[in-house]
Design a protein around this motif. Structure first.
Motif, PDB file in Angstrom:
ATOM      1  N   GLU A 294       0.794  -1.217   0.000  1.00  0.00           N
ATOM      2  CA  GLU A 294       0.000   0.000   0.000  1.00  0.00           C
ATOM      3  C   GLU A 294       0.827   1.268   0.000  1.00  0.00           C
ATOM      4  OE1 GLU A 294      -2.550  -0.423   3.320  1.00  0.00           O
ATOM      5  OE2 GLU A 294      -3.661  -2.056   2.415  1.00  0.00           O
ATOM      6  N   LYS A 295       2.009   1.242   0.547  1.00  0.00           N
ATOM      7  CA  LYS A 295       2.779   2.459   0.709  1.00  0.00           C
ATOM      8  C   LYS A 295       4.230   2.193   0.374  1.00  0.00           C
ATOM      9  CE  LYS A 295       4.508   5.269   4.478  1.00  0.00           C
ATOM     10  NZ  LYS A 295       4.448   5.470   5.897  1.00  0.00           N
ATOM     11  N   LYS A 296       4.819   3.116  -0.374  1.00  0.00           N
ATOM     12  CA  LYS A 296       6.245   3.058  -0.659  1.00  0.00           C
ATOM     13  C   LYS A 296       6.824   4.379  -0.191  1.00  0.00           C
ATOM     14  CE  LYS A 296       4.853   1.215  -5.012  1.00  0.00           C
ATOM     15  NZ  LYS A 296       4.763   1.560  -6.392  1.00  0.00           N
ATOM     16  N   THR A 297       8.002   4.362   0.384  1.00  0.00           N
ATOM     17  CA  THR A 297       8.650   5.593   0.796  1.00  0.00           C
ATOM     18  C   THR A 297       9.953   5.713   0.038  1.00  0.00           C
ATOM     19  OG1 THR A 297       7.715   5.368   2.987  1.00  0.00           O
ATOM     20  CG2 THR A 297       9.534   6.903   2.757  1.00  0.00           C
ATOM     21  N   THR A 298      10.178   6.874  -0.563  1.00  0.00           N
ATOM     22  CA  THR A 298      11.439   7.092  -1.246  1.00  0.00           C
ATOM     23  C   THR A 298      12.177   8.195  -0.523  1.00  0.00           C
ATOM     24  OG1 THR A 298      10.597   8.767  -2.762  1.00  0.00           O
ATOM     25  CG2 THR A 298      10.441   6.489  -3.485  1.00  0.00           C
ATOM     26  N   SER A 299      13.465   8.065  -0.478  1.00  0.00           N
ATOM     27  CA  SER A 299      14.274   9.136   0.081  1.00  0.00           C
ATOM     28  C   SER A 299      15.595   9.152  -0.649  1.00  0.00           C
ATOM     29  CB  SER A 299      14.495   8.943   1.584  1.00  0.00           C
ATOM     30  OG  SER A 299      15.160   7.736   1.824  1.00  0.00           O
ATOM     31  N   ILE A 300      16.258  10.272  -0.590  1.00  0.00           N
ATOM     32  CA  ILE A 300      17.533  10.431  -1.271  1.00  0.00           C
ATOM     33  C   ILE A 300      18.640   9.997  -0.322  1.00  0.00           C
ATOM     34  CG2 ILE A 300      19.117  12.091  -2.299  1.00  0.00           C
ATOM     35  CD1 ILE A 300      16.682  13.842  -2.895  1.00  0.00           C
ATOM     36  N   VAL A 301      19.536   9.154  -0.801  1.00  0.00           N
ATOM     37  CA  VAL A 301      20.729   8.830  -0.032  1.00  0.00           C
ATOM     38  C   VAL A 301      21.718   9.942  -0.362  1.00  0.00           C
ATOM     39  CG1 VAL A 301      22.613   7.211   0.288  1.00  0.00           C
ATOM     40  CG2 VAL A 301      20.307   6.355  -0.113  1.00  0.00           C
ATOM     41  N   GLN A 302      22.154  10.625   0.655  1.00  0.00           N
ATOM     42  CA  GLN A 302      22.992  11.801   0.459  1.00  0.00           C
ATOM     43  C   GLN A 302      24.409  11.442   0.031  1.00  0.00           C
ATOM     44  OE1 GLN A 302      21.744  15.012   0.746  1.00  0.00           O
ATOM     45  NE2 GLN A 302      19.868  13.837   0.790  1.00  0.00           N
ATOM     46  N   LYS A 303      24.947  12.234  -0.867  1.00  0.00           N
ATOM     47  CA  LYS A 303      26.339  12.085  -1.265  1.00  0.00           C
ATOM     48  C   LYS A 303      27.223  12.573  -0.135  1.00  0.00           C
ATOM     49  CE  LYS A 303      25.376  12.526  -6.147  1.00  0.00           C
ATOM     50  NZ  LYS A 303      25.588  13.276  -7.354  1.00  0.00           N
TER      51      LYS A 303
ATOM     52  N   ALA B  38      17.607  15.840   3.025  1.00  0.00           N
ATOM     53  CA  ALA B  38      16.790  14.822   2.361  1.00  0.00           C
ATOM     54  C   ALA B  38      15.308  15.115   2.556  1.00  0.00           C
ATOM     55  CB  ALA B  38      17.117  13.438   2.896  1.00  0.00           C
ATOM     56  N   ILE B  39      14.563  14.869   1.519  1.00  0.00           N
ATOM     57  CA  ILE B  39      13.113  15.002   1.594  1.00  0.00           C
ATOM     58  C   ILE B  39      12.541  13.608   1.464  1.00  0.00           C
ATOM     59  CG2 ILE B  39      11.052  15.839   0.412  1.00  0.00           C
ATOM     60  CD1 ILE B  39      12.660  18.280  -0.404  1.00  0.00           C
ATOM     61  N   GLU B  40      11.808  13.202   2.470  1.00  0.00           N
ATOM     62  CA  GLU B  40      11.173  11.907   2.419  1.00  0.00           C
ATOM     63  C   GLU B  40       9.792  12.079   1.793  1.00  0.00           C
ATOM     64  OE1 GLU B  40      10.516   8.303   5.485  1.00  0.00           O
ATOM     65  OE2 GLU B  40      12.456   9.289   5.251  1.00  0.00           O
ATOM     66  N   LEU B  41       9.456  11.200   0.894  1.00  0.00           N
ATOM     67  CA  LEU B  41       8.196  11.291   0.177  1.00  0.00           C
ATOM     68  C   LEU B  41       7.458   9.969   0.333  1.00  0.00           C
ATOM     69  CD1 LEU B  41       6.367  12.873  -1.830  1.00  0.00           C
ATOM     70  CD2 LEU B  41       7.676  11.773  -3.666  1.00  0.00           C
ATOM     71  N   GLU B  42       6.267  10.032   0.876  1.00  0.00           N
ATOM     72  CA  GLU B  42       5.442   8.833   0.971  1.00  0.00           C
ATOM     73  C   GLU B  42       4.732   8.649  -0.358  1.00  0.00           C
ATOM     74  OE1 GLU B  42       4.557   8.793   5.731  1.00  0.00           O
ATOM     75  OE2 GLU B  42       2.936   9.385   4.387  1.00  0.00           O
TER      76      GLU B  42
END
Length: 174
Positions: free
Chosen positions: A18-27, A35-39
């Motif tokens: 039902e839900k996926k979360t994407t986030s940026i792995v920082q360089k 980082a901005i977490e996006l549901e």
């Protein structure tokens, strides 16, 4: 070498039905607070957010970064959130941006415009199934807004000025 590969990676995807979360792995050298977490939800996951039995009134706006009328009205939703947060009003901005653009367009847009409302992405390509579940008369055009509480529900397939948005919200608060 494994660490370099991890640092270079730019997307972490945690998926469930039902839900996926994407986030940026920082360089290396970049603060992780950036980082901005996006549901990310499919409609089944989002659908749970489109009804309530509580006394809260919800304003749900369907929008996308590529939609000029959507972008134009976003400040009005942010202002409404700020002005009514003490009056039991919750705002949800549902992005219909394409998944391939989350990292390059949506997340930078959220950061650049300092969006304070809850922003989620809807990733469900079966729009012919979920659009009528939001509202049976919705053509699928955006911007579109749903205002509801436990006793009333109203859908709008239009863009708003702040005054129009506030006028539509007020009857829900009585």
């Amino acid at each position: 070498m494994k660490r370099i590969a991890l640092v270079i990676a730019t997307i972490v995807l945690v998926a469930c039905k039902e839900k996926k979360t994407t986030s940026i792995v920082q360089k290396e050298g970049v603060e992780t607070s950036e980082a901005i977490e996006l549901e990310v939800y499919d409609f089944r996951g989002l659908e749970k957010m489109l009804s309530t039995q509580s006394d809260t009134t919800y304003v749900v706006n369907f929008w996308a970064t590529w939609c000029k009328p959507c972008v134009k009205e976003l400040p009005y939703f942010e202002q409404l959130r700020s002005n009514y947060k003490e009056k039991n009003v919750e705002l949800l901005l549902v992005s219909l941006d394409f998944p391939a653009k989350y990292e390059s367009k949506l997340k930078p847009f959220i950061k650049e415009h300092n969006l304070q409302s809850n922003v989620v992405a809807l990733d469900d390509p079966d729009m012919n199934t979920w659009i009528p579940k939001v509202d049976e008369n919705w053509s699928g055009a955006i911007p579109a807004t749903l205002i509801f509480n436990k006793t009333e529900r109203k859908f709008f397939e239009k863009s708003f000025t702040y005054n129009e948005l506030e006028t539509e919200l007020k009857p829900f608060l009585n």
